[in-house]
Design an enzyme around this catalytic site. Structure first.
Site, PDB file in Angstrom:
ATOM      1  N   ARG A 151       0.830  -1.217   0.000  1.00 37.37           N
ATOM      2  CA  ARG A 151       0.000   0.000   0.000  1.00 37.37           C
ATOM      3  C   ARG A 151       0.858   1.258   0.000  1.00 37.37           C
ATOM      4  NH1 ARG A 151      -3.816  -0.642   4.840  1.00 37.37           N
ATOM      5  NH2 ARG A 151      -4.720   1.318   4.073  1.00 37.37           N
ATOM      6  N   HIS A 179      -5.350   8.243  12.063  1.00 37.93           N
ATOM      7  CA  HIS A 179      -4.994   6.818  11.981  1.00 37.93           C
ATOM      8  C   HIS A 179      -3.571   6.612  11.482  1.00 37.93           C
ATOM      9  CE1 HIS A 179      -9.536   5.627  11.641  1.00 37.93           C
ATOM     10  NE2 HIS A 179      -9.171   5.924  12.876  1.00 37.93           N
TER      11      HIS A 179
END
Ligand code: BV8
Length: 228
Positions: free
Chosen positions: A59, A109
């Site tokens: 990612r 996050h």
């Protein structure tokens, strides 16, 4: 209605979807390729660190090939031009808000492009893979993990977020399903304290009932339409 001086904007994976970054729960979304408990928890990292590191390496590499879309650029325009307080609280761990030109961004996050050393606790900017256990730039230990908040871990800078919500005259939620807490609870807190609440999303979220207004459509269209 209160004069709008202070704005809090919460963004989720939907704001980056048109940049080609998978959302979490959409059809063919990220979680469907990997079960949540397999990758985004401290237990998974303890049980199978290589799987988790490969998942985040994939990612981290993918986002560096993606570009901000019209939603990111519109929010950056608003950030530059807005005279009152404005805070973009993002659940996203990509850097598209910043690359789109926004300045007041808070990654609750964490961020793909940071690595966190579990030996010395220092966070370093990191664009390469972690699977080969590279040395921490600060202490040299081979103890780096993704600087991402996993399920069961406490999101970052919650005090700052709650303070901004307490003073918000307008709370806008963009591109999030309202499935993950504590982010999914922000709208209720803001509304209870008298803020106007607006949802900009492709489809109604789990928290839609808490919004005074919902506008549905792709972020690259409805966010510039709202900002401009
Ligand atoms: C915590 C980083 C304690 C990792 C992420 C039972 C009930 C309630 C809560 C819990 C529970 N059991 C456990 C919990 C707590 C848990 C939780 O909420 N679980 C959920 C699944 C029930 N939460 C936690 O563990 C959190 N920590 O609670 O600690 C605490 C808290 C505060 C104070 C003290 C103690 C930590 C959660 C953080 C997990 N990490 N990300 C990574 O990225 O790998 S979460 C992950 O989901 C991402 O951050 C993502 O942003 C987030 C939410 O998903 P969305 O962004 O909303 O994405 P999604 O795909 O769901 O939705 C996309 C939306 O966009 C859709 O609505 C879609 O329609 C829309 N869309 C799509 N395309 C477009 C679009 N909109 C516009 N335009 C488009 N083109």
């Amino acid at each position: 209605m209160r004069v709008v001086r202070n704005i809090v904007i919460l963004t989720g994976a939907g704001v980056s979807a048109e940049s080609g970054i998978d959302t979490f729960r959409g059809g063919g979304g990220l979680w469907e390729q990997h079960r949540v408990e397999d990758v985004a928890t401290p237990e998974a990292f303890a049980r199978d660190p290589d799987l988790v590191l490969r998942f985040y390496d994939m990612r981290r590499s993918a986002i560096q090939e993606k570009q901000p879309n019209e939603a990111h650029f519109a929010l950056a325009r608003l950030d530059r031009e807005w005279r009152g307080d404005l805070l973009i609280v993002t659940q996203n761990v990509d850097d598209l808000h910043e690359r789109g030109g926004a300045g007041r961004v808070l990654h609750m996050h964490g961020e793909h492009l940071n690595a966190w050393c579990t030996a010395c606790d220092v966070r370093s900017r990191w664009t390469g893979p972690l699977i080969d256990r590279p040395a921490c730039p600060a202490c040299g230990e081979r103890a780096l993990r993704p600087d991402v908040v996993w399920f069961g871990e406490i999101p970052y800078r919650m005090d700052e977020i709650h303070d901004a919500l307490r003073h918000a005259d307008l709370f806008v939620s963009i591109g999030t399903s309202g499935a993950v807490y504590p982010a999914a609870g922000f709208v209720r807190g803001a509304r209870d304290l008298g803020a106007q609440t607006l949802e900009l999303n492709l489809e109604p979220s789990q928290g839609s009932a808490w919004f005074h207004e919902s506008r549905l459509g792709p972020a690259s269209e409805i966010v510039p339409a709202w900002v401009d």
